[in-house]
Enzyme design. Sequence first.
Site, short mmCIF file in Angstrom:
data_model
loop_
_atom_site.label_atom_id
_atom_site.label_comp_id
_atom_site.label_asym_id
_atom_site.label_seq_id
_atom_site.Cartn_x
_atom_site.Cartn_y
_atom_site.Cartn_z
N TRP A 170 0.83 -1.21 0.00
CA TRP A 170 0.00 0.00 0.00
C TRP A 170 0.86 1.26 0.00
CZ3 TRP A 170 -1.38 3.11 4.66
CH2 TRP A 170 -0.46 2.89 5.71
N ASP A 171 2.16 1.10 0.25
CA ASP A 171 3.08 2.23 0.21
C ASP A 171 2.92 3.00 -1.10
OD1 ASP A 171 3.87 0.24 2.00
OD2 ASP A 171 6.00 0.71 1.84
N LYS B 181 3.08 0.89 15.80
CA LYS B 181 4.15 0.89 14.80
C LYS B 181 3.97 2.06 13.85
CE LYS B 181 6.30 -2.00 11.23
NZ LYS B 181 6.14 -3.20 10.37
N GLU C 85 0.45 -2.17 12.48
CA GLU C 85 0.58 -3.62 12.55
C GLU C 85 0.90 -4.12 13.95
OE1 GLU C 85 3.31 -4.73 9.48
OE2 GLU C 85 2.16 -3.67 7.95
#
Length: 806
Positions: free
Chosen positions: A367-368, A608, A496
Amino acid sequence: MSAGPAPIYPPDPWAIRETSFDPAQLRRNETIFSLGNGHLGMRGNFEEGFPGGVVGTYINGFYEETPITYGEIAYGYAKNRQVMLNVADGKAITLSVGGERFDLSSGTILSSERTLDLARGVLHRRVAWRSPAGREVEIRVRRLVSLSRRHAAVIDWSVSLLRGSCPIEVESAIDGSVGNQSAADDPRIGTRFAERPLRTMQREAEGARGILVQKTRMTGFVLACAMDHVVESGALEQGPAVACSTSPDRASVTVQAQAREGSILRLVKYLAYCTSREFPGESCARRAREEVTRTLKAGIETLLEEQAQTLSQFWHGADVQIEGDHSLQQGVRFNLFSLFQSAGRDGCTSIAAKGLTGEGYEGHYFWDTEIYVLPFFIYSNPQIARALVAYRLGILGKARARAAEMSQRGALFPWRTIGGEETSPYYPAGTAQYHINADIVHAFRTYILATGDRTLLSEGGAEMLFETARLWADLGTRIPRRNGAFCINEVTGPDEYSALVNNNAYTNLMARENLEYAAATAEEMRRDNPAELERISAAIGLSGAEIEEWRRAAETMYLPFDRELGIWLQDDGFLDRAPWDFAGTPPESYPLLLHYHPLVIYRHQVLKQPDVVLAQVLLGHRFSMAEKKRNYDFYNPLTTGDSSLSPCIQCVAAAELGYIDAAYEYFSRTARMDLDDVNGNAGDGIHTAAMAGTWVSLVQGFAGMRDIGGRLSFKPRLPGSWICLRFRLRFRDRLLQVTIRRQAVTCDLLEGDPLDISIRGKELRPAPGRPITESLLPTLECVIFDLDGVITDTAEMHFQAWSRLA
């Protein structure tokens, strides 16, 4: 503002320089000095090799599959890994001087330097070396991967004898024996193959030419690498003599000569890589030969000129200038240059998390691309942005198959992939991240609004919108104890460290946008293009009732909010988890995922990546400023910085709230993530999301640019040490230059028709040749008097107050 550690590479606005050779930093420098063109990538390893390095050459989208081994498996688990392959090394050039092999691990290095020219796209190397027997040579190299010829690369290599006389021998080869790194304890790098994935099918050498053809075992992809050389010499005593040979997995060309002091032997090595992902497998060898012949006929000077022209065009629309910080200026340009080198341009490939510079994350697309990388290309190079969007449209069929496998209607895009199938073996942090669907739609919508290009809607875009909306409507459910609100359960958001939760705020917010946009697009098509809507509806079985259900799901979407704290909850149970003991966690225990079992992390309030803060950056119009401040103040201390995706988002959020010093610190981290090896893993490849986050931080953070509904607005705030920030935006066939100084911002429309924008809420209309300058100095908008009763004469009090103001 903290000055931070001294830069690893000397600050230079247009170059990255390595001024001496440090074997301990070999892999990091291999990454930094990588070259690529979106199709072909070459790590910056030495032509002659060095122990411990990663000899890397990568083709975007060229991968092998290998079965995932599970101790226990369940239905729907990902079946195969997809691994971007380290293919045949065409960079190999070895030198023997008087029978002694040139090797930086022996003899004496008299000098060594490398320079990556960001303006011209060329890697320069110069090294002087004394052999154990005392012979001295100087080697000079120019290397480029052509940005205008996707299959081509060239290495201009020369050696000169500094004193004495002796025989020299140079071997230039295509080495097909290279392979991927073995798996390590770090799940982010390496992989395992039961046997070598590439088999050599053909090897030939004739004159100064050679070719190697290999084929993958599982995917059946074919790769052909061809080479040819131009050999030149000056002041040699004898030669040069050229010979060729082949051996298993190798084709070689050898040049021998008798050299004397001052003599020069030069090889210009032309390379071409062609694969069956573009051409029929049986024609790859022919195509590679033809390509290398064309490139050699053009000559290196032509390639150098083409490279400079291509980059000049790129920088014309993409350059960002910072006056007042040479180190950050260097970081910005290196990052944007690296993104340009890494992004697929053919509509069949995307951009990997590590680009084409290393094997981290196995070369997967995440998804970056949509949330971090695409904004940069949308507003600087829309053609590349369109190709990246088209890649997702091209794998829509596989997304449909994955949704069916997951017992859902519609389409579910893979969390990590190359070929379109889900390859994540750990579903709580992989498949469960359903937000990937909404991320893709968000980027798609941004592209259309910013470019005005609606052609993608009829090329699979509308189907993608409808199938992703269909999945959300099927995935969620109305829960009576939530007053019938539409809830989405058992998902993982961008953070995450919180997996398999109910009503992740980011996911629900983005899903709502997805549903609303799909319904609105259907309505527009019903009005403007009913035949196309009817065609798609017939193809996928879409009804008006289903579209209405999308609207109802969006309207009743449950969004967790804590009224006592005034914050948006990351998920239903976030406040019910124990706080993480940050004070008791030593620095060496980060990143947490490498030192604690996932269940330990999942039970705590620790992030995160800042889910809610990311949502308010992407969907700022959905939050009040007070909510943004409370969210940031609550979640920011809980964010570990374990992810390279975090700092840029924290920068944008902090800048909007006026936390400029904090924003500057976060920006410095993301801008020099790889140049300063901030996370200590640059040797595995660049961090493309952080690199794109540099642009996001500058343009959306410090410049305060927002594009709401296809209309640009700006609320600039500069860090105290900066004199000026200047950048350009491509927007709806226009090129806008924005210059921000301490006291004013100037908008200059360089190309296109007049454009309506706003700066700090003021409506403006720059036109070509008529730049607009708007003051950033504070203005008096109101005066509040405190009538505390001490002064009874109100008129006298007002008089004194106004006198003081005057």
